[in-house]
Every structure is written in C-alpha cells, then in structure tokens.
Design an enzyme around this catalytic site. Structure first.
Site, mmCIF file in Angstrom:
data_model
loop_
_atom_site.group_PDB
_atom_site.id
_atom_site.type_symbol
_atom_site.label_atom_id
_atom_site.label_comp_id
_atom_site.label_asym_id
_atom_site.label_seq_id
_atom_site.Cartn_x
_atom_site.Cartn_y
_atom_site.Cartn_z
ATOM 1 N N SER A 130 0.820 -1.197 0.000
ATOM 2 C CA SER A 130 0.000 0.000 0.000
ATOM 3 C C SER A 130 0.864 1.260 0.000
ATOM 4 O O SER A 130 1.607 1.510 -0.940
ATOM 5 C CB SER A 130 -0.963 -0.031 1.193
ATOM 6 O OG SER A 130 -1.927 0.989 1.071
ATOM 7 N N ASP A 143 -3.144 6.637 -3.258
ATOM 8 C CA ASP A 143 -1.873 6.108 -2.778
ATOM 9 C C ASP A 143 -1.393 5.055 -3.784
ATOM 10 O O ASP A 143 -2.067 4.794 -4.793
ATOM 11 C CB ASP A 143 -2.016 5.565 -1.352
ATOM 12 C CG ASP A 143 -2.879 4.323 -1.264
ATOM 13 O OD1 ASP A 143 -3.708 4.099 -2.163
ATOM 14 O OD2 ASP A 143 -2.735 3.560 -0.287
ATOM 15 N N ASP A 180 -1.292 1.818 -4.237
ATOM 16 C CA ASP A 180 -2.136 0.705 -4.704
ATOM 17 C C ASP A 180 -3.575 1.141 -4.905
ATOM 18 O O ASP A 180 -4.449 0.317 -5.158
ATOM 19 C CB ASP A 180 -2.046 -0.499 -3.764
ATOM 20 C CG ASP A 180 -2.692 -0.262 -2.419
ATOM 21 O OD1 ASP A 180 -2.675 0.898 -1.949
ATOM 22 O OD2 ASP A 180 -3.209 -1.223 -1.812
ATOM 23 N N ASP A 195 -5.985 2.180 -3.027
ATOM 24 C CA ASP A 195 -7.108 1.854 -2.142
ATOM 25 C C ASP A 195 -7.446 3.029 -1.221
ATOM 26 O O ASP A 195 -8.444 2.966 -0.507
ATOM 27 C CB ASP A 195 -6.858 0.569 -1.353
ATOM 28 C CG ASP A 195 -5.738 0.672 -0.334
ATOM 29 O OD1 ASP A 195 -4.967 1.654 -0.363
ATOM 30 O OD2 ASP A 195 -5.613 -0.255 0.502
#
Length: 558
Positions: A152, A305, A307, A309
């Site tokens: 992440s 961000d 990734d 999510d």
C-alpha cells in the site's frame, strides 16, 4: 552464534532468489569472521518472524524470516493453500493480484504456481492493478479467497501479502480466528524445511481483461457525470502507483473531464523517486500535485496512494502554506457519508441502511446517520471490520479509506471514492458552489466537527507498550485545561455493542474525545482527537489545544 549461522545457512540453501542469496551470503561470511554488526544483522533477520495477522504480511524486503522475500512468500502461499483446502469442499478458487512494487509480480507468480501445485484453481490477474480490482475480482469471480501483493503506502523498500476470503466472508479481509489458523498452517510449512520441495505447477489461469472491464463499468456506474461539468479543472496524482491506468478508463466511461495529471508520478515506479514516503498523508508527498494545481488554476486535487485503495482530496485555501490544503480523512469521510445518507433517504431505504466507521474516525458520521434516519456502527480499526457492518451503504476510516460501493467491493477503494467525490464536486459546481462550501453546508446541518492526530514514531516497540501500560495504570484526569469525564479501556470487554482492542478512549467534559492506540501497521503510537463546536474555527481551536496537551502527556509517560 553458531545456531544463528546454521539457521541462516539453512535459509540460504532454500532461497530461489539470486539477489537475496548473495546479500545473505555476504552477511553470513562477515558474521562468521567475527563482525559484530553482521552478527547483529543476522539476529534482526532471523531472531523473529514476520507475523501473519489480520493484515496478512507486511515488512521490509530482504533475506531472512523477519523480511519479505520469496522463501517467506512460498511458506505463506503453501500454508494458505492448506487452510483453504481444509475449509472448502472441492478445489478452492483463489485469485491473485499485484501492484508495481519491487518483487510484487514475482511474489504473485510464485503464489499462483504454489496454489496450483497444491490442487487449487489459481487465477492470476492479467497485469499490475489496484488493490480494489483484486477485492472486486474475489466477489466477481465467486472465488473462495484472494491474495493481493502490496504494501500500500508503506516506504519504498517494503512489500506485503494481503488476504481476502470469499463465501460467507463476502470478499472481506480476514479476521480472527482465520488469521491464527492460517498462521498455524504457515508455521507447519516453515517447520518442514526447504520450500524448494513444495509442489508447483504452471497450470494456473491468467484472468482476461474482462475482469478489469467489469470493475470499470461497476465503478463508473456509481456516479455518472452530471450535465455541465466539462470545464471542471482538477488535478490527479497516482503517487507513482498503479491507479492512473484504471482510473482514467473509469473517468472516460463515466463522462468526466480528464484531469491535469502529475506526469512525474503517473506511472508505477517502485523507487517512488519524487517522494520519500509514498503516503498522501505525509508532509511533502503532495507538493508536486499542489504545484500542478497552482499552474492549472485547479478547483481541487485528488490523489490515490500507490495501490489506489486510499483517496486524498485537497482544496484551495489562502490561509494554507502554498495556498492548498489537504482535507483530513474525516472531512472527506463525512462528505461521502452525507452523500450516501441523502441517497438512501431519497430512495426510501434509510430504515434498512447503515453508516459505519472505525472507532477512531469522526463521530460526525453518527450525527449524519441520526439526521437521516440510518443506523450507525462503530467498529475496530481496519476495513476487515468496517466491511462487516450490517446493512452498510458507506463506511470509512480516518486514514483516507472509504468504502462507497459495498455491493461490489468489500474493502476501501480509492477509485470508487474518487468517483463519489467527483460527483459531489460536480453537482456543487453546477450551482456555483465548491467543496469548501459543501463542508460549510454540512457543518451548518449537523454541527462543525474537527479532528487532529498526534503520532509518535519509535525505534523500540517496548516504548509503545510501556506508554499504554502507564496510561492504563493511571488514567489522565485532564488534557490541558479540559477535564476528562470518563475513561474507557477497550481491551476490557464491556458489552456486545462496544468493540474490543488495544485502545484507550477518553471523553472530555466539553464533549471532545481523545483516543490512544498503537498503530496496526507501523511502529507508531497514535492519538486521535475530535471536537464539535458551533463554528469551524472553534472546533479547530479545540483540536489544536488538545494536540499540544496530548504531546505533553505522552512525553511525560514515555
């Protein structure tokens, strides 16, 4: 030392990665020759093991049981496969996704081969994609489980292994006791020794683009562009992650004008060369986006961000440094919750719908739910809990995570959240209003809520446990001049309505709230502060005072 060297050499013999083998061989050679620093390095790498928990695995890349690497991932994949075989009749189906971080594709392919070798139906997503696409694919494909290889918004040298369960779990992240059961299977695999002996197969499937196209269609359908917004000027950054390729296709399908993109950050880059910490919450991370916004005379900025999510939103603010201010996660969460509540009320669904947020997120969501007749649920931190709230139509946590489409994605989704925010901004623009005006309108309707946070990063985790123990032994009676009215230790079960966890919650006499807890993903002690007042300025002033008081208190208790 001889035992540690033997442990490291056994690891070296089973490591299929030339890079980590070479790194570890050098450390072993130096440690065997009496190098104290190398010996300490081996202790750090092999004195512990990255723990598999409800967040899966996450840590720094490198050789050793306390790092993310191909040996550890192989053990995790084999252990997870054994767990799925035990709980699923027939051959379980597992879908695997990966982002643009170092080794993400390699870890995902290793997992697919090991799942297939264990007799599972393994489906690898076609290319690097956002985490929400994997979460969507678990439900869309009717899979029994999903794995996303991502860290992440963690530092560049980290990677991770995030696990979802289908079936009765609905595509949500794992919770207890599944985490402990999976961890036990992984431990048994590790005890058996050489991961090179685990069965592998290349008979895994690679999903077609139709999975991505289905996600794009579902997300675009959340918030089609209203008439009259084609001149809307806004900026987007993918923060060197995987969001832009998918998000751009969603935008086109929904009919929104293309943003001015931060070109330096639009393509995946595992080095994250323009930011020291690829998290929109970190100071400086959005500086390039703000510079682009000033040049473009933009109305707002959206950022995912790495990734994709999470979602960050920023607006022009003459009083902010550089003329731009990033909204807090609570401000965005309340705006999106307000949108969801009004939508449910207008559809006549309020009595069968609910809003949910983590217990450290703004209590303003509860005020919105009350205002529109929806139920409200407070959960422990993390979308593994938020996603399980009954009848939820919207859920959020203050760390920039928003779940706006629970029918298709049971996790935070920065792309669908961006679409919902675009919808709010576009509808406001049509009537001559801005996102800042929306915040004022919401405050006038439910009261003005403000939030703040104090984070103490530590090198020694015992500092965190020691501080929590000190606070439990003697609860503070005040934060600055504001008296504590009640103290709750959520580690001690009270009733079924109150979630339990390593959390201390203090309610102040003036209606403010202070919560203290260890971070679940980083070596930090975190303090969350919320205040409500008749004006935004009064609420912000209260938060500023409480932040200073919290820092002073933690300094005394460390």
């Amino acid at each position: 030392m001889n035992d540690r060297l033997a442990q490291a050499r056994a690891w070296l013999r089973q490591d299929p990665d030339a890079e980590t083998r070479d790194e570890l061989a050098g450390i072993i050679t130096r440690a065997a020759a009496g190098d104290a620093a190398a010996a300490a390095d081996l202790d750090d790498r092999f004195g512990a093991r990255l723990a598999f928990g409800t967040a899966g695995l996450r840590g720094a890349l490198g050789p050793g049981s306390n790092r993310m690497n191909r040996v550890l991932v192989a053990q995790a994949a084999a252990g997870f496969a054994a767990y799925l075989r035990q709980r699923t009749a027939g051959a379980p189906t597992v879908v695997i996704g990966y982002d643009g971080r170092r080794n993400s594709r390699r870890f995902a392919q290793d997992s697919a081969e090991l799942f297939a070798g264990a007799g599972l139906r393994a489906i690898l997503l076609p290319r690097l994609l956002p985490t929400p696409v994997l979460a969507f694919a678990v439900r869309h494909l009717g899979a029994d489980a999903g794995v996303m290889v991502t860290a992440s918004h963690n530092p560049p040298d980290d990677n991770g292994y995030k696990v979802y369960l289908g079936g009765a779990d609905g595509g949500s992240q794992i919770v207890a006791p599944a985490d402990a059961e999976i961890a036990a299977h992984i431990a048994r695999v590790a005890e058996q020794g050489d991961v090179g002996l685990l069965p592998r197969s290349e008979a895994y499937e690679t999903a077609g683009e139709e999975v991505v196209e289905a996600y794009i269609a579902a997300t675009a359908g959340l918030a089609p562009a209203p008439f009259g917004v084609q001149e809307m000027r806004w900026v987007y950054t993918a923060m060197h992650g995987v969001g832009w390729q998918t998000f751009s296709r969603v935008l086109k399908a929904a009919g929104y004008p293309a943003p001015r993109v931060v070109d330096e950050q639009s393509d995946p880059d595992p080095s994250f060369r323009t930011v020291s910490f690829p998290n929109p919450e970190e100071p400086g991370a959005m500086d390039l986006a703000f510079a682009r916004a000033r040049t473009a005379d933009a109305e707002f900025v959206l950022a995912n961000d790495p990734d994709a999510d999470r979602l960050a939103v920023a607006i022009p603010d003459a009083g902010a440094d550089g003329g731009w201010r990033r909204l807090t996660g609570n401000e965005v969460g309340l705006l999106l919750g307000w949108r969801a509540a009004r939508t449910a009320a207008e559809a006549g669904d309020a009595s069968t719908a609910s809003l949910a947020c983590s217990l450290v997120s703004s209590p303003g969501l509860g005020a919105i739910a009350e205002r529109y007749g929806l139920a409200f649920h407070e959960t422990l931190t993390g979308f593994k809990w938020i996603s399980r709230a009954p009848d939820m139509v919207f859920g959020f946590e203050e760390a920039l995570g928003y779940l706006v489409n629970p029918g298709t994605v049971r996790d935070k989704d920065g792309i669908s959240a961006a679409m919902a925010m675009l919808s709010l901004a576009a509808e406001a623009r049509v009537r001559g209003a801005t996102i800042a005006d929306l915040l004022d309108e919401l405050g006038a309707e439910i009261g003005h809520f403000a939030s703040g946070q104090v984070s103490i990063r530590v090198d020694d985790l015992s500092v965190i446990s020691g501080t929590m123990a000190s606070l439990r032994a003697q609860h503070p009676t005040a934060f600055g001049a504001r008296a504590v009215a009640s103290a709750e230790d959520l580690a001690v079960p009270a009733d079924d309505a109150v979630p339990t966890g390593d959390v201390l919650r203090y309610r102040l006499a003036d209606g403010s709230r202070v919560i203290v807890r260890p971070s679940g993903t980083e070596p930090k002690l975190k303090v969350y502060i919320d205040a409500r007042a008749d004006s935004a300025d009064e609420a912000s002033a209260a938060v500023t005072e409480l932040e200073a008081a919290a820092r002073e208190l933690l300094a005394e208790r460390r």
